[in-house]
Design an enzyme around this catalytic site. Structure first.
Site, PDB file in Angstrom:
ATOM      1  CG  ASP A  53      -2.168  -0.734   1.053  1.00 38.95           C
ATOM      2  OD1 ASP A  53      -2.307  -0.965  -0.233  1.00 38.95           O
ATOM      3  OD2 ASP A  53      -2.886  -0.874   2.066  1.00 38.95           O
TER       4      ASP A  53
ATOM      5  NE  ARG B 220      -2.429   3.197  13.497  1.00 33.90           N
ATOM      6  CZ  ARG B 220      -1.500   2.291  12.973  1.00 33.90           C
ATOM      7  NH1 ARG B 220      -0.220   2.588  13.123  1.00 33.90           N
ATOM      8  NH2 ARG B 220      -2.106   1.179  12.682  1.00 33.90           N
TER       9      ARG B 220
ATOM     10  CG  ASP C 198      -5.202   2.729  12.424  1.00 34.42           C
ATOM     11  OD1 ASP C 198      -5.347   2.883  13.734  1.00 34.42           O
ATOM     12  OD2 ASP C 198      -4.990   1.790  12.057  1.00 34.42           O
TER      13      ASP C 198
ATOM     14  CB  SER D 243      -5.356  -6.187   7.893  1.00 37.89           C
ATOM     15  OG  SER D 243      -4.947  -4.882   8.371  1.00 37.89           O
TER      16      SER D 243
HETATM   17  N1  ARG Z   1      -9.353  -2.311  15.563  1.00 39.42           N
HETATM   18  C1  ARG Z   1      -7.956  -1.921  16.272  1.00 39.42           C
HETATM   19  C2  ARG Z   1      -7.749  -0.393  16.776  1.00 39.42           C
HETATM   20  O1  ARG Z   1      -8.512   0.427  15.976  1.00 39.42           O
HETATM   21  C3  ARG Z   1      -6.820  -2.153  15.343  1.00 39.42           C
HETATM   22  C4  ARG Z   1      -6.520  -1.497  13.806  1.00 39.42           C
HETATM   23  C5  ARG Z   1      -5.262  -2.094  13.526  1.00 39.42           C
HETATM   24  N2  ARG Z   1      -4.934  -1.461  12.302  1.00 39.42           N
HETATM   25  C6  ARG Z   1      -4.821  -2.517  11.204  1.00 39.42           C
HETATM   26  N3  ARG Z   1      -4.204  -2.078  10.154  1.00 39.42           N
HETATM   27  N4  ARG Z   1      -4.801  -3.891  11.451  1.00 39.42           N
HETATM   28  O2  ARG Z   1      -7.025   0.170  17.206  1.00 39.42           O
END
Ligand code: ARG
Length: 398
Positions: free
Chosen positions: A14, A93, A122, A174
């Site tokens: 990506d 983040r 995110d 993922s």
């Molecule tokens: N659901 C979790 C969160 O919002 C994990 C997100 C993880 N991101 C990913 N690209 N797998 O914090």
């Protein structure tokens, strides 16, 4: 002058495609890659970024800053989103955003970019954090707006533009990993009834395959900071956490399977592994309750863990609310010194012992032996007064 953008870059398909896509749109791309303890070798990242079209590639080890300034305050708040998730991905983040803003200023870039999708959390965390730190920076999220529908189209685009992508068999998951834990979603996990396949897990062994003997681990704290494991001191919190990941991971500790409420209104099935973090949560909670008076501890439990978890999850790290809650938990943490002994066995972690120079446990008061110093008659009078409202209620009932 070319428009300049700092891109949060992992080196995966990506973000590699994003470098080229932005370049095509007339941007000059500088990539930013952080070592947050994802356990990947980052030495090849700069070459890869340049081969994809970046003019500059920054790689930085921010593990300790992540552990100290983000994981530790969240531990002190005992924050678990919806009572379960230790916020592993959510916490990285705001720190990455802080770095993007810093490098945007340094390289005089008006834009930052990230590779998050339009239906996840995110994007919100990146953008709110960036705006809080510099409202004049514009954020670009190519995945939200580009033309590619399927992964094959991206691979095709990458090939056409000589972007180096490893042609591996597509993993169905993922995965987002850092030293605080791993988040795993997609593929077979999208059926919330199906047990997660074993190959989804990255850093824990299955409890069935874990050793048949329990292992004891002692974690030492000083003023609310974890400082030792089994008597060995760690000056770096990040190292201590990575060590606990190893120890607890080999007993299958730290697996979490949940359906959670995303910010954008979707429920999603996620699994997590946070062996070290969960050991620290158990230990911290126990020591905090040992050294904190009842009134303060109950107030903390009612007001902090859930609120703190929500604000981290919802992208509100850079707010006065978070800072104020940190001041509160920071005050309580001043007394959190001592040791906690925990037992790891077949996927479970349990506290089996604790001690602290600040302990409020008084054996003479607690004991049922002849050493008992508690005034039992006071119990009679106390109960009479405390129970008075119920007596009054009882009269009305009869
Ligand atoms: N659901 C979790 C969160 O919002 C994990 C997100 C993880 N991101 C990913 N690209 N797998 O914090």
């Amino acid at each position: 002058m070319a428009k300049r953008v700092i891109l949060a870059y992992s080196g995966g398909l990506d973000t590699s495609v994003i470098v080229r896509w932005l370049t095509d749109k007339g941007y000059e791309v500088i990539t930013y890659t952080a070592d947050v303890g994802q356990g990947e070798e980052l030495t090849e990242i700069p070459d890869k970024a340049r081969a994809s079209g970046a003019v500059e590639a920054i790689v930085e080890d921010i593990k300790e800053e992540f552990a100290r300034d983000f994981c530790l305050p969240t531990l002190r708040a005992l924050a678990l989103y919806e009572g379960k998730y230790p916020l592993t991905a959510s916490l990285s983040r705001p720190l990455i955003s802080k770095k993007l803003v810093y490098y945007a200023q340094k390289f005089k870039a008006d834009y930052v970019a990230h590779g998050s999708t339009g239906k996840g959390n995110d994007q919100v965390r990146f953008e709110l954090s960036v705006w809080a730190l510099n409202p004049d920076i514009e954020v670009i999220a190519p995945v939200r707006e580009w033309e590619f529908k399927a992964r094959e189209e991206q691979v095709e685009y990458a090939k056409r533009h000589n972007i180096p992508v490893k042609v591996t068999k597509e993993k169905p998951y993922s995965i987002d990993r850092n030293l605080w834990g791993v988040s795993i979603e997609c593929g077979p996990l999208e059926d919330p009834w199906q047990e997660p396949p074993e190959d989804a897990y990255q850093i824990t062994i299955s409890p069935e395959k874990a050793p048949d003997e329990p292992e004891y681990v002692t974690v030492g704290f000083e003023k609310g900071v974890p400082v030792s494991v089994n008597g060995k001191n760690y000056s770096l919190l990040s190292e201590l956490v990575l060590e606990l990941n190893e120890i607890a991971g080999r007993h299958g500790v730290g697996r979490i399977d949940m359906v959670e409420n995303r910010l954008v209104g979707i429920k999603s099935r996620e699994i997590y592994e946070a062996p070290g973090a969960l050991v620290l949560y158990e230990a911290y909670r126990d020591l905090l309750s040992l050294v904190t008076d009842r009134f303060t501890f109950h107030y903390f439990l009612s007001h902090v863990p859930h609120e703190y978890a929500k604000l981290v999850y919802e992208g509100l790290w850079f707010t006065p609310l978070r800072e104020a809650l940190d001041a509160f938990t920071g005050k309580l943490s001043e007394y959190v010194s001592g040791e906690v002994r925990l037992k790891l066995f077949k996927g479970a972690v349990s506290v089996v012992g604790r001690r602290s120079p600040n302990s409020l446990y008084v054996e003479d008061l607690a004991t049922y032996s002849e050493k008992d110093a508690f005034d039992h008659l006071a119990g009679k009078h106390f109960t009479k007064v405390w129970g008075l409202p119920l007596k009054v209620l009882g009269r009305r009932r009869t």
